[in-house]
Design an enzyme around this catalytic site. Structure first.
Site, PDB file in Angstrom:
ATOM      1  N   ASN A 176       0.859  -1.185   0.000  1.00  0.00           N
ATOM      2  CA  ASN A 176       0.000   0.000   0.000  1.00  0.00           C
ATOM      3  C   ASN A 176       0.897   1.237   0.000  1.00  0.00           C
ATOM      4  O   ASN A 176       1.792   1.357   0.836  1.00  0.00           O
ATOM      5  CB  ASN A 176      -0.896  -0.019   1.234  1.00  0.00           C
ATOM      6  CG  ASN A 176      -1.838   1.166   1.295  1.00  0.00           C
ATOM      7  OD1 ASN A 176      -1.431   2.283   1.596  1.00  0.00           O
ATOM      8  ND2 ASN A 176      -3.103   0.924   1.029  1.00  0.00           N
ATOM      9  N   CYS A 204      -5.059  10.469   0.391  1.00  0.00           N
ATOM     10  CA  CYS A 204      -4.070  11.406   0.922  1.00  0.00           C
ATOM     11  C   CYS A 204      -4.198  12.776   0.273  1.00  0.00           C
ATOM     12  O   CYS A 204      -4.536  12.880  -0.911  1.00  0.00           O
ATOM     13  CB  CYS A 204      -2.665  10.864   0.687  1.00  0.00           C
ATOM     14  SG  CYS A 204      -2.391   9.317   1.529  1.00  0.00           S
TER      15      CYS A 204
END
Length: 305
Positions: A100, A130
């Site tokens: 990830n 993000c």
């Protein structure tokens, strides 16, 4: 374990469809003393960034009814430590390894991917929840345009690896984001990431998390996750990996009936570290009791009214 639980995602064979979710299982080291990691279908490792990150200040985890809030902030040792220290250990465990990754810019995400491409990880999972610092802090996953751009840039660096894009639920229509990353080259999508939430301590009048807000996970989000997986599975042609509040084998069956080719288990592991193993055993018995030759036969089998 029989072959009836084997699943194929983007050409990668998993011995079963149960994968501990990124950020909830570390690199598996804390669980090796409890059971063989080879029993798992795979492990989605802790979110990896280009450089080491200390994460957010504490308190950064809090319980809520039927779930938990977290604002850990991607604390990790960086991609080079993962390649040099964590990956060699994981490669001995006879399970699939999903790396990830997360970055603050499109370029950073692409650079991490380029470093992982020659490695022996089986698949890359791109976290687009993000904030993109070049876009004023807006999360990659909240814009079809930016989601497509970062997916295309990362996929370009991965000629040897399948790319799965992890979608944020903090959007108006998750299927639009899913279509965008599919068009940009994603080989699969995983969903959902945590739902943004908040709690306040009424005695101090302060948020319970130092970051003020955090990601909500656990059984409370399962119905939302199930709905989004069902909608997405009907909107894209690439495989969907479902997660969000899965705690039991029955939850896993529901998620697969909604269209998930495999499932990731997260917050349940904090309450019961054996949760993934219990889910695997439950799925095996479910197939046996219902004379199902392979668990993939139930994928997308829900019959809406």
């Amino acid at each position: 374990m029989s072959k009836r639980l084997c699943v194929n995602i983007c050409g990668v064979e998993f011995k079963n469809p149960v994968i501990p979710a990124s950020g909830t299982y570390g690199y598996g080291r804390e669980y090796e003393c409890l059971y063989e990691l080879s029993r798992l279908g795979g492990i989605s490792v802790k979110g990896t960034t280009l450089n080491p990150r200390q994460g957010n200040p504490a308190p950064r985890v809090a319980e809520t009814p039927c779930g938990m809030l977290n604002s850990v902030g991607l604390q990790n040792g960086g991609v080079h430590r993962f390649l040099d220290y964590e990956l060699p250990n994981l490669l001995k465990k006879d399970t699939r390894i999903i790396a990830n990754i997360a970055g603050a810019t499109v370029e950073e995400c692409a650079e991490i991917a380029s470093l992982l491409n020659p490695s022996e990880v089986d698949m890359i999972e791109l976290n687009i929840s993000c904030p993109n610092v070049k876009q004023g802090g807006a999360a990659f996953g909240t814009s079809c345009k930016i989601a497509g751009e970062v997916t295309a840039a990362v996929k370009k660096e991965l000629p040897c690896k399948p790319l799965m894009v992890k979608l944020s639920p903090n959007v108006t229509d998750i299927t639009e984001i899913a279509r965008s990353v599919e068009a940009a080259g994603a080989d699969a999508v995983s969903l959902i990431n945590t739902i943004l939430g908040m709690r306040i301590d009424i005695k101090t009048k302060r948020p319970v998390l130092k970051n003020n807000v955090g990601g909500l996970s656990g059984p409370a989000v399962f119905p939302v996750a199930l709905r989004m997986v069902w909608q997405t599975a009907n909107a894209v042609k690439v495989p969907v990996v479902g997660m969000g509040g899965i705690s039991t084998w029955e939850d896993a069956v529901e998620m697969m009936m909604a269209g998930a080719a495999a499932v990731q288990v997260g917050a349940a592991i904090f309450a019961d570290p054996y949760a993934p193993i219990k889910i695997i055993d439950g799925l095996e018995k479910y197939c046996e009791d219902n004379k199902i030759d392979n668990i993939s036969q139930i994928v997308g089998s829900v019959e809406p009214w």
